[in-house]
Write an enzyme that holds these catalytic residues in place. Structure first.
Site, PDB file in Angstrom:
ATOM      1  N   GLU A 114       0.844  -1.198   0.000  1.00  0.00           N
ATOM      2  CA  GLU A 114       0.000   0.000   0.000  1.00  0.00           C
ATOM      3  C   GLU A 114       0.878   1.247   0.000  1.00  0.00           C
ATOM      4  O   GLU A 114       1.967   1.236   0.553  1.00  0.00           O
ATOM      5  CB  GLU A 114      -0.874   0.028   1.265  1.00  0.00           C
ATOM      6  CG  GLU A 114      -1.745  -1.197   1.409  1.00  0.00           C
ATOM      7  CD  GLU A 114      -2.494  -1.223   2.745  1.00  0.00           C
ATOM      8  OE1 GLU A 114      -2.693  -0.154   3.348  1.00  0.00           O
ATOM      9  OE2 GLU A 114      -2.854  -2.330   3.173  1.00  0.00           O
ATOM     10  N   LYS A 116       2.373   4.552   1.328  1.00  0.00           N
ATOM     11  CA  LYS A 116       2.493   5.127   2.677  1.00  0.00           C
ATOM     12  C   LYS A 116       2.265   6.626   2.527  1.00  0.00           C
ATOM     13  O   LYS A 116       3.123   7.350   2.047  1.00  0.00           O
ATOM     14  CB  LYS A 116       3.854   4.838   3.283  1.00  0.00           C
ATOM     15  CG  LYS A 116       3.956   5.402   4.697  1.00  0.00           C
ATOM     16  CD  LYS A 116       5.176   4.878   5.385  1.00  0.00           C
ATOM     17  CE  LYS A 116       5.458   5.476   6.721  1.00  0.00           C
ATOM     18  NZ  LYS A 116       4.744   6.625   7.165  1.00  0.00           N
ATOM     19  N   ASP A 118       1.705  10.397   3.379  1.00  0.00           N
ATOM     20  CA  ASP A 118       2.276  11.296   4.363  1.00  0.00           C
ATOM     21  C   ASP A 118       1.177  12.224   4.856  1.00  0.00           C
ATOM     22  O   ASP A 118       1.005  13.324   4.364  1.00  0.00           O
ATOM     23  CB  ASP A 118       3.399  12.091   3.701  1.00  0.00           C
ATOM     24  CG  ASP A 118       4.349  12.616   4.737  1.00  0.00           C
ATOM     25  OD1 ASP A 118       4.199  12.241   5.921  1.00  0.00           O
ATOM     26  OD2 ASP A 118       5.241  13.396   4.375  1.00  0.00           O
ATOM     27  N   TYR A 225      -7.335   2.599   5.548  1.00  0.00           N
ATOM     28  CA  TYR A 225      -6.541   1.382   5.350  1.00  0.00           C
ATOM     29  C   TYR A 225      -6.685   0.349   6.457  1.00  0.00           C
ATOM     30  O   TYR A 225      -6.033  -0.686   6.418  1.00  0.00           O
ATOM     31  CB  TYR A 225      -5.060   1.705   5.141  1.00  0.00           C
ATOM     32  CG  TYR A 225      -4.445   2.648   6.165  1.00  0.00           C
ATOM     33  CD1 TYR A 225      -4.262   2.252   7.479  1.00  0.00           C
ATOM     34  CD2 TYR A 225      -4.048   3.918   5.794  1.00  0.00           C
ATOM     35  CE1 TYR A 225      -3.698   3.110   8.406  1.00  0.00           C
ATOM     36  CE2 TYR A 225      -3.476   4.788   6.708  1.00  0.00           C
ATOM     37  CZ  TYR A 225      -3.310   4.386   8.024  1.00  0.00           C
ATOM     38  OH  TYR A 225      -2.756   5.222   8.935  1.00  0.00           O
ATOM     39  N   LYS A 314      10.600   2.974   3.501  1.00  0.00           N
ATOM     40  CA  LYS A 314      10.717   4.410   3.231  1.00  0.00           C
ATOM     41  C   LYS A 314      11.469   4.620   1.926  1.00  0.00           C
ATOM     42  O   LYS A 314      12.503   3.993   1.690  1.00  0.00           O
ATOM     43  CB  LYS A 314      11.490   5.082   4.373  1.00  0.00           C
ATOM     44  CG  LYS A 314      10.702   5.153   5.662  1.00  0.00           C
ATOM     45  CD  LYS A 314       9.829   6.387   5.665  1.00  0.00           C
ATOM     46  CE  LYS A 314       9.555   6.828   7.085  1.00  0.00           C
ATOM     47  NZ  LYS A 314       9.507   8.237   7.260  1.00  0.00           N
ATOM     48  N   CYS A 408      25.091  42.805 -13.629  1.00  0.00           N
ATOM     49  CA  CYS A 408      25.179  41.450 -14.168  1.00  0.00           C
ATOM     50  C   CYS A 408      26.548  40.852 -13.808  1.00  0.00           C
ATOM     51  O   CYS A 408      27.588  41.463 -14.100  1.00  0.00           O
ATOM     52  CB  CYS A 408      25.009  41.482 -15.685  1.00  0.00           C
ATOM     53  SG  CYS A 408      25.368  39.888 -16.460  1.00  0.00           S
ATOM     54  N   CYS A 411      28.600  40.391 -17.345  1.00  0.00           N
ATOM     55  CA  CYS A 411      29.083  41.467 -18.219  1.00  0.00           C
ATOM     56  C   CYS A 411      29.201  42.802 -17.499  1.00  0.00           C
ATOM     57  O   CYS A 411      29.684  43.776 -18.093  1.00  0.00           O
ATOM     58  CB  CYS A 411      28.183  41.595 -19.447  1.00  0.00           C
ATOM     59  SG  CYS A 411      26.553  42.241 -19.058  1.00  0.00           S
ATOM     60  N   CYS A 426      19.318  40.976 -17.145  1.00  0.00           N
ATOM     61  CA  CYS A 426      20.457  41.698 -17.681  1.00  0.00           C
ATOM     62  C   CYS A 426      19.988  42.169 -19.059  1.00  0.00           C
ATOM     63  O   CYS A 426      19.649  41.345 -19.911  1.00  0.00           O
ATOM     64  CB  CYS A 426      21.659  40.766 -17.826  1.00  0.00           C
ATOM     65  SG  CYS A 426      22.930  41.457 -18.885  1.00  0.00           S
ATOM     66  N   CYS A 431      25.520  40.448 -23.886  1.00  0.00           N
ATOM     67  CA  CYS A 431      26.046  39.732 -22.720  1.00  0.00           C
ATOM     68  C   CYS A 431      26.474  38.313 -23.118  1.00  0.00           C
ATOM     69  O   CYS A 431      25.678  37.547 -23.657  1.00  0.00           O
ATOM     70  CB  CYS A 431      24.977  39.693 -21.633  1.00  0.00           C
ATOM     71  SG  CYS A 431      25.432  38.654 -20.238  1.00  0.00           S
TER      72      CYS A 431
HETATM   73  S1  IVH Z   1      -1.079   0.649   8.715  1.00  0.00           S
HETATM   74  C1  IVH Z   1      -0.499  -0.695  13.406  1.00  0.00           C
HETATM   75  N1  IVH Z   1      -1.084   1.607   6.308  1.00  0.00           N
HETATM   76  O1  IVH Z   1       2.236   5.667   8.683  1.00  0.00           O
HETATM   77  C2  IVH Z   1      -0.216   0.430  12.477  1.00  0.00           C
HETATM   78  N2  IVH Z   1      -0.277   3.011   8.039  1.00  0.00           N
HETATM   79  O2  IVH Z   1       4.817   5.684  10.022  1.00  0.00           O
HETATM   80  C3  IVH Z   1      -1.011   0.272  11.226  1.00  0.00           C
HETATM   81  N3  IVH Z   1       0.404   5.241   7.270  1.00  0.00           N
HETATM   82  O3  IVH Z   1       1.052   5.012  11.903  1.00  0.00           O
HETATM   83  C4  IVH Z   1      -0.744   1.332  10.257  1.00  0.00           C
HETATM   84  N4  IVH Z   1      -0.070   4.951   5.162  1.00  0.00           N
HETATM   85  O4  IVH Z   1      -0.262   6.721  10.348  1.00  0.00           O
HETATM   86  C5  IVH Z   1      -0.782   1.858   7.590  1.00  0.00           C
HETATM   87  N5  IVH Z   1      -1.195   2.315   4.106  1.00  0.00           N
HETATM   88  C6  IVH Z   1      -0.893   2.575   5.380  1.00  0.00           C
HETATM   89  C7  IVH Z   1      -0.375   3.807   5.799  1.00  0.00           C
HETATM   90  C8  IVH Z   1      -0.066   3.991   7.148  1.00  0.00           C
HETATM   91  C9  IVH Z   1       0.381   5.803   6.059  1.00  0.00           C
HETATM   92  C10 IVH Z   1       0.882   5.936   8.480  1.00  0.00           C
HETATM   93  C11 IVH Z   1       0.167   5.547   9.739  1.00  0.00           C
HETATM   94  C12 IVH Z   1       1.239   4.889  10.552  1.00  0.00           C
HETATM   95  C13 IVH Z   1       2.447   5.632  10.066  1.00  0.00           C
HETATM   96  C14 IVH Z   1       3.723   4.936  10.418  1.00  0.00           C
END
Ligand code: IVH
Length: 681
Positions: A114, A116, A118, A225, A314, A408, A411, A426, A431
């Site tokens: 999945e 991740k 932010d 999720y 990451k 500049c 030149c 400029c 130039c």
């Molecule tokens: S599962 C038991 N799935 O990333 C923890 N977390 O750095 C289950 N996050 O705490 C989390 N995308 O806030 C899960 N697809 C994803 C996620 C995700 C972002 C976040 C979440 C987690 C943090 C960890």
């Protein structure tokens, strides 16, 4: 000398300070990657010196305590964090631990991959199908009650059809799509309010508002999720079944998530996310890899802060901090003076960055970065690295404010600001820096596309006074070039041949190459198509130019003026004499480059196309059509009687496979309906 105990204590206080800034004030002090590095160092130190570990160590905690603006909510089950893997090896180590914990072969394990996101973790309690309470993560055990604010988020259903019994908690991430983030910051600017540093902060700041009317005005999204079935009403056995259930209730889930069988498939899907991270509508900083089966998850269990059945891989960070050594100004082909930062080299997203743009005079003033500062540098995808801002260092004396030069640097003539724009120019036509960039642009890929001409080569030609204008390029002879350092007979000959070939480039490319103000590739093509030749274009009246579709008064005025300048007349006459064609072929041979740089593999037959015909159509649009699927494939088009190996390979690598019925749309736009990577909602 720093002892491990002292270092650990320093790291502890630094991390605590950053936690407060990030989780409570929604205003991080350093890029995430710098923070991760501090945590990692403390963990390693604690690993080597177990006596340094105590219960209150920040490495044992999740998030930060709640602020006092909101009511507290104790979570039904703790909201834990995830362990991180910073490279493929660390992911493999995790899979080994999974196999050991389960006592099974890894080939028997399915994983979900999945994105991740932010954002900001949120848990929403539904009782008998009704949204009842919503809470942030807080310290993992106790979060903040943000129910009123959450009710204003459009992505979050107030009622779950078909979930009218029992209590469930839906967990996920509150986020701001990149586009919505840009729009929000545009609005902040209009209101003269502070802009948000990144989508994550903006989402957090928007959700944690005292007044839910403010939240309602922020375009927040929610990606679900996780499902906690507190009264065991649903009989879901896997993470993938949970995602399907959440989606059927109307939650937005990451549609690119596919279950992968075994480690290799899981890794290649996570590479797919890495390659496509910039195509997604929201920012991701990695992928979350999860063991799909819940019975396996139960067997694996948790550590005190994170599940053993999941890990966050990451991605290489796109923001890092580094020292700003000096600020310089470069002069472009139009004379624009761009300030840029000279940095202590730093590795960002897989490459070393030593220079980063500061855009213009106003941006430097606004960011107030000064030589000697620690600065945050961002490099995302193909975008040029930029300085985001200064990192505040307490107790360090800063240099004086940096002032934009008035002359500049190349030149020595005055630099001037034009009208009410932020850019400084400029204005000296002679130039040398401008001339260099004009020629480099003229031979560049998007203009005449002459191979073998880099900036250094052009600089050599200028130094040797072999050229003084783009028209001089076509008078170069092999014997002029061979005396130049690094150029043998062979490469000199191929340079001259490449220039010879460039003479038949269409007029639209020449127009791009001339660098007429406001004329980009689209306008150049419209202008060239409308008049067919430079001669006709140069005779056109202002009204005639303005009447061309896609050419507004600004472009028309610029072209009209350019054609009438004595220098232009001379240059164009010389280009013509040298044999440059200056005409545009008919429409049929000019096709929009919708697939530029993309590899599209075709398998099976497509109605209306021969095999070669399909390939030619792709190549015509700037793409390539290799015979096999690889990691670099943009998509696989599946026609009648497709080859199983290509289809399987695409599946394994997570390359999008699209039906032949979408081929026309792919050619026309470079996308297809249901293109999940670009159309993620
Ligand atoms: S599962 C038991 N799935 O990333 C923890 N977390 O750095 C289950 N996050 O705490 C989390 N995308 O806030 C899960 N697809 C994803 C996620 C995700 C972002 C976040 C979440 C987690 C943090 C960890």
């Amino acid at each position: 000398m720093t002892t491990p105990a002292r270092r650990a204590s320093w790291l502890h206080s630094e991390i605590t300070r950053h936690n407060e800034a990030y989780f409570i004030n929604d205003a991080p002090l350093v890029p995430d990657a710098d923070y991760d590095a501090l945590v990692r160092e403390l963990r390693e130190l604690e690993g080597l010196h177990p006596e340094l570990v105590n219960e209150s160590s920040v490495t044992a905690k999740v998030g930060a305590p709640t602020s006092n603006v909101f009511q507290e909510v104790t979570h039904a089950e703790p909201m834990l964090s995830l362990d991180n893997a910073f490279d493929v090896e660390e992911v493999r180590d995790w899979t080994e631990r999974v196999a050991k914990g389960l006592g099974t072969e890894l080939s028997d394990v399915d994983f979900t991959v999945e994105p991740k996101v932010d954002g900001l973790a949120l848990s929403i309690l539904y009782v008998d199908g009704h949204l009842t309470q919503a809470a942030t993560r807080g310290d993992g055990r106790v979060g903040e009650d943000v129910t009123d604010n959450v009710r204003t988020i459009r992505d979050i259903p107030a009622l779950l059809p078909g979930a009218s019994r029992g209590r469930i908690e839906v967990r996920g991430e509150v986020l701001l799509a990149k586009e919505d983030f840009a729009e929000l910051n545009r609005r902040q600017r209009e209101l003269a309010a502070k802009e948000f540093a990144n989508p994550r902060n903006a989402a957090a700041g928007s959700l944690r508002q005292k007044d839910s009317r403010v939240t309602a005005q922020r375009p927040l999204s929610f990606l679900a999720y996780q499902l906690l079935d507190l009264d065991r009403t649903f009989n879901l056995a896997t993470q993938s079944a949970v995602l399907a259930q959440l989606s059927s209730w109307g939650f937005y889930t990451a549609s690119e998530t596919i279950v992968q069988h075994g480690v290799e498939a899981m890794l290649s899907r996570s590479d797919w996310f890495l390659a496509h991270r910039h195509d997604l509508r929201y920012e991701i900083d990695g992928v979350v890899l999860k063991v799909d089966r819940f019975d396996y998850q139960v067997t694996l269990g948790f550590t005190s802060r994170a599940p053993r059945w999941a890990i966050a891989r990451k991605f290489p960070p796109e923001e890092r901090s580094t020292r700003l050594l000096s600020i310089e100004v470069s002069i472009g082909r139009t004379g624009r003076a761009t300030p840029y930062a000279v940095l202590e080299p730093v590795l960002i997203a897989g490459s070393t960055v030593a220079l980063a743009t500061l855009h213009n005079q106003d941006q430097v003033a606004l960011k107030d970065v000064r030589p000697g500062d620690l600065v945050t540098v961002r490099k995302a995808g193909d975008v040029i690295p930029e300085v985001v801002g200064a990192v505040i260092e307490t107790g360090r004396r800063r240099h004086a404010r940096w002032n934009f030069p008035t002359k500049c640097p190349e030149c020595g003539e005055p630099l001037e600001r034009v009208d009410d724009q932020s850019d400084t120019y400029c204005v000296n036509r002679g130039c040398p820096a401008q001339l260099l960039q004009q020629i480099v642009h003229f031979v560049s890929r998007e203009a005449l596309d002459v191979e073998g001409f880099g900036e250094q080569r052009v600089a050599q030609l200028l130094d040797e006074r072999l050229v003084n204008d783009v028209a001089d390029l076509f008078t170069l002879r092999v014997e002029d070039l061979t005396p130049l350092e690094g150029l043998g007979e062979l490469s000199a000959t191929s340079l001259v041949q490449a220039l010879e070939g460039a003479k038949s480039q269409p007029l639209s490319r020449v127009l791009v190459g001339l660098g007429i103000r406001h004329v980009g590739p689209v306008a150049a093509r419209e202008l060239a198509r409308a008049h067919g030749s430079y001669h006709a274009l140069s005779q056109a009246s202002l009204e005639e130019l303005e009447s061309i579709a896609g050419v507004g008064p600004v472009i028309a005025q610029s072209v009209y003026q350019y054609c009438r300048e004595p220098e232009t007349r001379e240059r164009m006459a010389r280009l013509q004499d040298a044999g440059v064609q200056l005409t545009e072929p008919s429409d049929a041979t000019l096709t929009e480059q919708t697939l530029a740089g993309r590899a599209v593999v075709v398998t099976g037959s497509i109605d209306g196309y021969s095999r070669d015909g399909a390939e030619a159509a792709i190549i015509d649009r700037g793409g390539s059509s290799p015979g096999s699927v690889s990691k670099k494939t943009f998509c696989l088009v599946i026609g009648d009687a497709p080859g199983a190996s290509k289809v399987n390979k695409a599946k394994e690598l997570g390359i999008p496979a699209i039906p032949a019925s979408e081929f026309e749309q792919l050619l026309a736009s470079g996308t297809w309906s249901g293109d999940e990577a670009t159309n993620i909602r």
